[in-house]
Design an enzyme around this catalytic site. Structure first.
Site, short mmCIF file in Angstrom:
data_model
loop_
_atom_site.label_atom_id
_atom_site.label_comp_id
_atom_site.label_asym_id
_atom_site.label_seq_id
_atom_site.Cartn_x
_atom_site.Cartn_y
_atom_site.Cartn_z
N LEU A 127 0.81 -1.22 0.00
CA LEU A 127 0.00 0.00 0.00
C LEU A 127 0.84 1.27 0.00
O LEU A 127 0.32 2.38 0.09
CB LEU A 127 -0.97 0.00 1.19
CG LEU A 127 -1.96 -1.17 1.20
CD1 LEU A 127 -2.88 -1.08 2.40
CD2 LEU A 127 -2.76 -1.23 -0.10
N HIS A 136 2.98 4.22 -1.65
CA HIS A 136 2.92 4.92 -2.93
C HIS A 136 4.27 4.87 -3.64
O HIS A 136 5.31 4.87 -2.99
CB HIS A 136 2.53 6.38 -2.71
CG HIS A 136 1.12 6.53 -2.25
ND1 HIS A 136 0.80 6.53 -0.91
CD2 HIS A 136 -0.03 6.68 -2.92
CE1 HIS A 136 -0.51 6.68 -0.79
NE2 HIS A 136 -1.03 6.76 -1.99
N MET A 181 8.75 5.28 5.19
CA MET A 181 8.92 3.85 4.91
C MET A 181 10.16 3.61 4.05
O MET A 181 10.84 2.60 4.20
CB MET A 181 7.67 3.25 4.26
CG MET A 181 6.44 3.29 5.17
SD MET A 181 6.73 2.71 6.86
CE MET A 181 7.19 1.02 6.58
N GLU A 182 10.47 4.55 3.17
CA GLU A 182 11.67 4.43 2.35
C GLU A 182 12.93 4.48 3.23
O GLU A 182 13.87 3.71 3.02
CB GLU A 182 11.70 5.51 1.28
CG GLU A 182 10.72 5.29 0.14
CD GLU A 182 9.25 5.56 0.48
OE1 GLU A 182 8.39 5.25 -0.35
OE2 GLU A 182 8.96 6.06 1.59
N ASP A 186 24.32 -10.46 5.83
CA ASP A 186 24.65 -11.44 4.80
C ASP A 186 26.16 -11.51 4.56
O ASP A 186 26.71 -12.59 4.35
CB ASP A 186 23.93 -11.09 3.50
CG ASP A 186 24.18 -12.11 2.41
OD1 ASP A 186 24.05 -13.32 2.68
OD2 ASP A 186 24.53 -11.69 1.29
#
Length: 176
Positions: A87, A89, A123-124, A138
């Protein structure tokens, strides 16, 4: 034939913006919002053993340049946030930085994202910090299976309708 799609700019079920009147998920329509300059900063922490910290700071990790790989992974992740979060954008990430602070038993990752768009980049920034941490894990997991990625959180956001928000030094939240 009647449409079951509600207007996307109004609150849906029980006032939730990401739910339609029938409770199904929807992406909020931000088309009418004016673009503004926005930024966000987030952090993540990678907990490491002393010998791993020594290898990181000495540049002797067998897989190569952990710092460069983690930094590029974080920047790339910021640009792919909408591909990961259904959700979110699609926005133009106009700036992204990923920096590191070395502690006694940890690496603190600080990611900042900037845009001039209709919705924020929180969120980015969190995605950038998270993926930079995952890339670091990793690269070093072969040296220490107990390596841990933790403490992913938003530190600050600026711009948009709600203005500036900053996490206080003691971990509490508040406006600026």
């Amino acid at each position: 034939m009647t449409s079951t799609t509600p207007k996307n700019s109004e609150p849906g079920a029980d006032g939730f913006t990401h739910l339609s009147g029938d409770g199904s998920a929807r992406m909020v329509d931000v088309t009418a919002k004016a673009p503004t300059i926005r930024s966000a900063t987030a952090e993540a922490t990678v907990l490491v053993a002393p010998e791993v910290l020594e290898a990181l700071t000495g540049g002797t990790v067998p897989k190569g340049d952990v710092w460069a790989v983690a930094r590029i992974a974080g920047i790339q992740a910021a640009k792919k946030c909408a591909d990961l979060l259904p959700l979110a954008h699609i926005i133009g990430v106009h700036g992204a930085t990923v920096d590191f602070e070395v502690g006694a038993d940890r690496i603190r990752i600080v990611a900042t994202t900037r845009t001039a768009d209709r919705t924020g980049v929180e969120m980015e920034a969190m995605t950038a910090a998270s993926v930079a941490g995952l890339a670091m894990v990793d690269m070093i997991k072969g040296l220490d299976r107990s390596v841990e990625l933790t403490g992913i959180r938003l530190l600050e956001k600026t711009g948009g309708r709600s203005g500036t928000w900053r996490r206080e030094a003691n971990g509490t939240t508040g406006g600026a």
